[in-house]
Design a protein around this motif. Structure first.
Motif, PDB file in Angstrom:
ATOM      1  N   GLY A  95       0.791  -1.223   0.000  1.00 32.01           N
ATOM      2  CA  GLY A  95       0.000   0.000   0.000  1.00 32.01           C
ATOM      3  C   GLY A  95       0.822   1.270   0.000  1.00 32.01           C
ATOM      4  N   LEU A  96       0.153   2.388  -0.292  1.00 31.62           N
ATOM      5  CA  LEU A  96       0.735   3.718  -0.230  1.00 31.62           C
ATOM      6  C   LEU A  96       0.167   4.414   1.000  1.00 31.62           C
ATOM      7  N   TYR A  97       1.047   4.950   1.853  1.00 33.06           N
ATOM      8  CA  TYR A  97       0.652   5.559   3.124  1.00 33.06           C
ATOM      9  C   TYR A  97       1.158   6.994   3.204  1.00 33.06           C
ATOM     10  N   SER A  98       0.468   7.802   4.005  1.00 35.71           N
ATOM     11  CA  SER A  98       0.893   9.188   4.201  1.00 35.71           C
ATOM     12  C   SER A  98       0.446   9.682   5.567  1.00 35.71           C
ATOM     13  N   GLN A  99       1.306  10.453   6.201  1.00 36.31           N
ATOM     14  CA  GLN A  99       0.923  11.162   7.436  1.00 36.31           C
ATOM     15  C   GLN A  99       0.501  12.601   7.142  1.00 36.31           C
ATOM     16  N   ARG A 100       0.715  13.059   5.924  1.00 37.04           N
ATOM     17  CA  ARG A 100       0.435  14.457   5.576  1.00 37.04           C
ATOM     18  C   ARG A 100      -0.839  14.636   4.754  1.00 37.04           C
ATOM     19  N   HIS A 101      -1.228  13.609   4.016  1.00 36.50           N
ATOM     20  CA  HIS A 101      -2.333  13.752   3.072  1.00 36.50           C
ATOM     21  C   HIS A 101      -3.304  12.588   3.242  1.00 36.50           C
ATOM     22  N   ASN A 102      -4.592  12.862   3.046  1.00 37.10           N
ATOM     23  CA  ASN A 102      -5.601  11.834   3.296  1.00 37.10           C
ATOM     24  C   ASN A 102      -6.157  11.188   2.033  1.00 37.10           C
ATOM     25  N   SER A 103      -5.575  11.499   0.875  1.00 37.70           N
ATOM     26  CA  SER A 103      -6.002  10.864  -0.376  1.00 37.70           C
ATOM     27  C   SER A 103      -4.915  11.076  -1.418  1.00 37.70           C
ATOM     28  N   ILE A 104      -4.959  10.271  -2.479  1.00 39.16           N
ATOM     29  CA  ILE A 104      -3.966  10.468  -3.533  1.00 39.16           C
ATOM     30  C   ILE A 104      -4.236  11.771  -4.288  1.00 39.16           C
TER      31      ILE A 104
END
Length: 269
Positions: free
Chosen positions: A115-124
């Motif tokens: 998967g692709l994860y982020s702590q800064r953004h909530n969607s691609i």
């Protein structure tokens, strides 16, 4: 005096030989009833520890050796320090000619959707132009990351890039994403420093993520990256490996996977 020296040397040689024979005998005895398996902690070592008693009921003692990287378990298996390892999919095993020649898959157990994860953004959609995306630095998982991004319309790869695609194979990058290649185990810790990171399922779980709930995008359950128990070539039908397959391919293990990993691990048996 000379005869005494010769006699002592002869006795020494006999003792050394006897010691080596006893050591070999002890090793053979251990190998007949003990199975040493190298594994990454989550979920591989967890699944192995779950079935240790079931394997003991069949007369085999399981010893699990944990690794936190993707190279040492294959080296340890080739050297004979392990009887098997459980951490990798076939595309990774096949990236190294020596591994692929000397080691062989015994049986598959599960897929860990990538998967692709982020702590800064909530969607691609929220990823900004020029965003930095961290990906694994090994050829197989790096290619897997890029294929995931391509499947979701974020980049385009050369048609012949294959499973080991690299950032050099990107021919379409309309949002000018920047790619940072890091060791797979480091990716969860790198999230604070990048806009997003593609993370292997086992490392995501180990970092406390629920892959289904927490990822921005994730592979489907039909992923070709099945995780295998791997052995030295020729040992696929070792009775200990067959016993291990039987207990890992059980309803108990399937139920545990379904109940414990929130879709981050998918049984394939």
């Amino acid at each position: 005096m000379k005869k005494q020296v010769i006699s002592l040397l002869a006795i020494g040689v006999l003792l050394i030989g006897l010691g080596q024979n006893l050591e070999a005998f002890g090793r053979n005895q251990r190998d007949a009833s003990t199975l040493v398996v190298g594994a990454t902690p989550v979920p591989h070592a967890e699944l192995l520890n779950l079935i240790a008693e079931d394997l003991a009921a069949q007369g085999f003692t399981l010893r699990v050796v944990e690794f936190t990287d993707y190279v040492q378990p294959n080296r340890a298996l080739m050297s004979g320090d392990l009887d098997a390892n459980f951490f990798q999919h076939l595309p990774y095993l096949q990236t190294n000619e020596e591994w692929n020649t000397r080691l062989a898959p015994a049986f598959g157990v599960h897929v860990e959707p990538f998967g692709l994860y982020s702590q800064r953004h909530n969607s691609i959609a929220a990823l900004p132009n020029g965003a930095t995306i961290a990906i694994p630095n090994d050829p197989t998982n790096g290619g897997r990351a890029l294929l995931l991004l391509q499947a979701n319309g974020l980049i385009t790869l050369r048609p012949d890039a294959g499973l080991q695609a690299t950032p050099r194979d990107i021919v379409g990058n309309p949002r000018n994403f920047q790619f940072q290649e890091l060791e797979a185990a480091q990716l969860p810790r790198a999230l604070a420093d990048v806009d997003a990171a593609t993370i292997n399922g086992n490392f995501a779980l180990q970092a406390g993520f629920n892959p289904v709930r927490d990822s921005l995008i994730i592979e489907g359950a039909d992923s070709p990256y099945v995780n295998y128990v791997v052995v030295q070539r020729g040992a696929e039908n070792d009775p200990r490996i067959i016993a291990l397959r039987n207990v890992l391919h059980s309803q108990r293990v399937r139920d545990h996977i379904n109940a414990s990993y929130g879709g981050g691990v998918v049984a394939t048996f």
